[in-house]
Write a protein that holds these residues in place. Structure first.
Motif, PDB file in Angstrom:
ATOM      1  N   MET A   1       3.044 -12.953   7.219  1.00 40.91           N
ATOM      2  CA  MET A   1       3.975 -12.201   8.051  1.00 40.91           C
ATOM      3  C   MET A   1       3.578 -10.734   8.009  1.00 40.91           C
ATOM      4  O   MET A   1       3.594 -10.118   6.949  1.00 40.91           O
ATOM      5  CB  MET A   1       5.396 -12.408   7.537  1.00 40.91           C
ATOM      6  N   PHE A   2       3.208 -10.219   9.156  1.00 38.01           N
ATOM      7  CA  PHE A   2       2.732  -8.841   9.261  1.00 38.01           C
ATOM      8  C   PHE A   2       3.937  -7.917   9.434  1.00 38.01           C
ATOM      9  O   PHE A   2       4.606  -7.950  10.461  1.00 38.01           O
ATOM     10  CB  PHE A   2       1.752  -8.699  10.424  1.00 38.01           C
ATOM     11  N   LEU A   3       4.189  -7.114   8.418  1.00 37.08           N
ATOM     12  CA  LEU A   3       5.349  -6.234   8.391  1.00 37.08           C
ATOM     13  C   LEU A   3       5.076  -4.954   9.184  1.00 37.08           C
ATOM     14  O   LEU A   3       3.919  -4.647   9.495  1.00 37.08           O
ATOM     15  CB  LEU A   3       5.697  -5.919   6.941  1.00 37.08           C
ATOM     16  N   PRO A   4       6.123  -4.188   9.512  1.00 41.01           N
ATOM     17  CA  PRO A   4       5.923  -2.982  10.317  1.00 41.01           C
ATOM     18  C   PRO A   4       4.875  -2.012   9.754  1.00 41.01           C
ATOM     19  O   PRO A   4       4.155  -1.372  10.519  1.00 41.01           O
ATOM     20  CB  PRO A   4       7.313  -2.337  10.336  1.00 41.01           C
TER      21      PRO A   4
ATOM     22  N   THR B   1      14.468 -13.851   8.545  1.00 41.90           N
ATOM     23  CA  THR B   1      15.459 -13.790   7.463  1.00 41.90           C
ATOM     24  C   THR B   1      14.758 -13.699   6.110  1.00 41.90           C
ATOM     25  O   THR B   1      15.140 -12.902   5.242  1.00 41.90           O
ATOM     26  CB  THR B   1      16.373 -15.030   7.511  1.00 41.90           C
ATOM     27  N   LEU B   2      13.715 -14.491   5.920  1.00 43.85           N
ATOM     28  CA  LEU B   2      12.956 -14.480   4.669  1.00 43.85           C
ATOM     29  C   LEU B   2      12.287 -13.128   4.442  1.00 43.85           C
ATOM     30  O   LEU B   2      12.392 -12.538   3.357  1.00 43.85           O
ATOM     31  CB  LEU B   2      11.904 -15.592   4.688  1.00 43.85           C
ATOM     32  N   ALA B   3      11.613 -12.613   5.447  1.00 44.00           N
ATOM     33  CA  ALA B   3      10.930 -11.325   5.314  1.00 44.00           C
ATOM     34  C   ALA B   3      11.929 -10.207   5.050  1.00 44.00           C
ATOM     35  O   ALA B   3      11.665  -9.309   4.247  1.00 44.00           O
ATOM     36  CB  ALA B   3      10.104 -11.032   6.564  1.00 44.00           C
ATOM     37  N   GLU B   4      13.075 -10.256   5.694  1.00 39.61           N
ATOM     38  CA  GLU B   4      14.093  -9.222   5.464  1.00 39.61           C
ATOM     39  C   GLU B   4      14.617  -9.280   4.028  1.00 39.61           C
ATOM     40  O   GLU B   4      14.862  -8.244   3.421  1.00 39.61           O
ATOM     41  CB  GLU B   4      15.253  -9.383   6.448  1.00 39.61           C
ATOM     42  N   ARG B   5      14.753 -10.462   3.493  1.00 45.02           N
ATOM     43  CA  ARG B   5      15.269 -10.610   2.132  1.00 45.02           C
ATOM     44  C   ARG B   5      14.331  -9.980   1.105  1.00 45.02           C
ATOM     45  O   ARG B   5      14.765  -9.400   0.127  1.00 45.02           O
ATOM     46  CB  ARG B   5      15.472 -12.097   1.803  1.00 45.02           C
ATOM     47  N   TYR B   6      13.031 -10.121   1.315  1.00 42.14           N
ATOM     48  CA  TYR B   6      12.068  -9.661   0.313  1.00 42.14           C
ATOM     49  C   TYR B   6      11.341  -8.365   0.683  1.00 42.14           C
ATOM     50  O   TYR B   6      10.593  -7.844  -0.128  1.00 42.14           O
ATOM     51  CB  TYR B   6      11.028 -10.750   0.046  1.00 42.14           C
ATOM     52  N   THR B   7      11.541  -7.892   1.889  1.00 45.29           N
ATOM     53  CA  THR B   7      10.723  -6.745   2.287  1.00 45.29           C
ATOM     54  C   THR B   7      11.517  -5.679   3.035  1.00 45.29           C
ATOM     55  O   THR B   7      11.974  -4.730   2.447  1.00 45.29           O
ATOM     56  CB  THR B   7       9.530  -7.187   3.142  1.00 45.29           C
ATOM     57  N   VAL B   8      11.672  -5.846   4.337  1.00 47.08           N
ATOM     58  CA  VAL B   8      12.216  -4.814   5.214  1.00 47.08           C
ATOM     59  C   VAL B   8      13.479  -5.335   5.892  1.00 47.08           C
ATOM     60  O   VAL B   8      13.440  -6.389   6.519  1.00 47.08           O
ATOM     61  CB  VAL B   8      11.168  -4.448   6.307  1.00 47.08           C
TER      62      VAL B   8
ATOM     63  N   SER C   1       0.877  -1.161   0.000  1.00 48.02           N
ATOM     64  CA  SER C   1       0.000   0.000   0.000  1.00 48.02           C
ATOM     65  C   SER C   1       0.918   1.216   0.000  1.00 48.02           C
ATOM     66  O   SER C   1       1.833   1.292   0.835  1.00 48.02           O
ATOM     67  CB  SER C   1      -0.892   0.002   1.241  1.00 48.02           C
ATOM     68  N   ALA C   2       0.699   2.119  -0.929  1.00 49.99           N
ATOM     69  CA  ALA C   2       1.552   3.307  -1.065  1.00 49.99           C
ATOM     70  C   ALA C   2       3.029   2.905  -1.194  1.00 49.99           C
ATOM     71  O   ALA C   2       3.909   3.484  -0.566  1.00 49.99           O
ATOM     72  CB  ALA C   2       1.338   4.264   0.096  1.00 49.99           C
ATOM     73  N   ASN C   3       3.275   1.853  -1.983  1.00 49.11           N
ATOM     74  CA  ASN C   3       4.630   1.342  -2.242  1.00 49.11           C
ATOM     75  C   ASN C   3       5.351   0.814  -1.009  1.00 49.11           C
ATOM     76  O   ASN C   3       6.559   0.690  -1.012  1.00 49.11           O
ATOM     77  CB  ASN C   3       5.495   2.384  -2.948  1.00 49.11           C
ATOM     78  N   ARG C   4       4.622   0.531   0.048  1.00 53.09           N
ATOM     79  CA  ARG C   4       5.212  -0.060   1.255  1.00 53.09           C
ATOM     80  C   ARG C   4       4.598  -1.421   1.495  1.00 53.09           C
ATOM     81  O   ARG C   4       3.383  -1.575   1.498  1.00 53.09           O
ATOM     82  CB  ARG C   4       4.956   0.840   2.472  1.00 53.09           C
ATOM     83  N   GLY C   5       5.455  -2.411   1.691  1.00 55.64           N
ATOM     84  CA  GLY C   5       4.960  -3.741   1.995  1.00 55.64           C
ATOM     85  C   GLY C   5       4.375  -3.787   3.384  1.00 55.64           C
ATOM     86  O   GLY C   5       4.995  -3.337   4.341  1.00 55.64           O
ATOM     87  N   PHE C   6       3.150  -4.306   3.487  1.00 57.52           N
ATOM     88  CA  PHE C   6       2.525  -4.417   4.814  1.00 57.52           C
ATOM     89  C   PHE C   6       2.280  -5.863   5.217  1.00 57.52           C
ATOM     90  O   PHE C   6       2.090  -6.168   6.386  1.00 57.52           O
ATOM     91  CB  PHE C   6       1.231  -3.600   4.908  1.00 57.52           C
ATOM     92  N   LEU C   7       2.285  -6.788   4.245  1.00 61.37           N
ATOM     93  CA  LEU C   7       2.065  -8.204   4.529  1.00 61.37           C
ATOM     94  C   LEU C   7       2.877  -9.014   3.541  1.00 61.37           C
ATOM     95  O   LEU C   7       2.876  -8.725   2.342  1.00 61.37           O
ATOM     96  CB  LEU C   7       0.575  -8.551   4.397  1.00 61.37           C
TER      97      LEU C   7
END
Length: 124
Positions: free
Chosen positions: A112-115, A80-87, A20-26
């Motif tokens: 995975m619920f991102l920041p 580790t997975l979420a960091e690789r593809y998101t934040v 949403s608004a170019n930010r990954g949220f999930l």
């Protein structure tokens, strides 16, 4: 393993980041065993960017096991997975896990619920 598969069982893995608004949220990772792929024909593999939920939750009599929710910390593999593809540099990660059945065959869903998730939920 939540799907009770032999360790060497090859599975299809679907990963998608919701923005949403170019930010990954999930960030969602779905593990789909071979029998589920066979049963689905190409319905699952040809979804592209369409959310899997649009397919699953429009089915009559969807079966879903209990949902588990966990708060994870490094060095958990999901972080580790979420960091690789998101934040990068996540200190914690909230994860929802469940097994859904597509035509009586299981698939494992990890959301995975991102920041940015709270910002997304609070937007008018």
């Amino acid at each position: 393993h939540a799907l009770n598969l032999a360790a060497a069982t090859p599975c299809w893995c679907r990963m998608i980041r919701f923005n949403s608004a170019n930010r990954g949220f999930l960030f969602s990772r779905v593990i789909i065993p071979p029998q589920t792929l066979i049963t689905s024909g190409d319905q699952i593999t040809k979804l592209g960017a369409q959310p899997l939920g649009e397919l699953l939750f429009t089915m009559n009599r969807l079966k879903r096991q209990d949902i588990t929710i966990s708060l994870l910390r490094p060095p958990h593999p999901f972080i580790t997975l979420a960091e690789r593809y998101t934040v990068p540099s996540l200190r914690t990660l909230l994860v929802r896990q469940s097994i859904c059945y597509f035509r009586q065959q299981p698939l494992l869903i990890n959301d995975m619920f991102l920041p940015a998730f709270t910002d997304y939920m609070l937007c008018p």
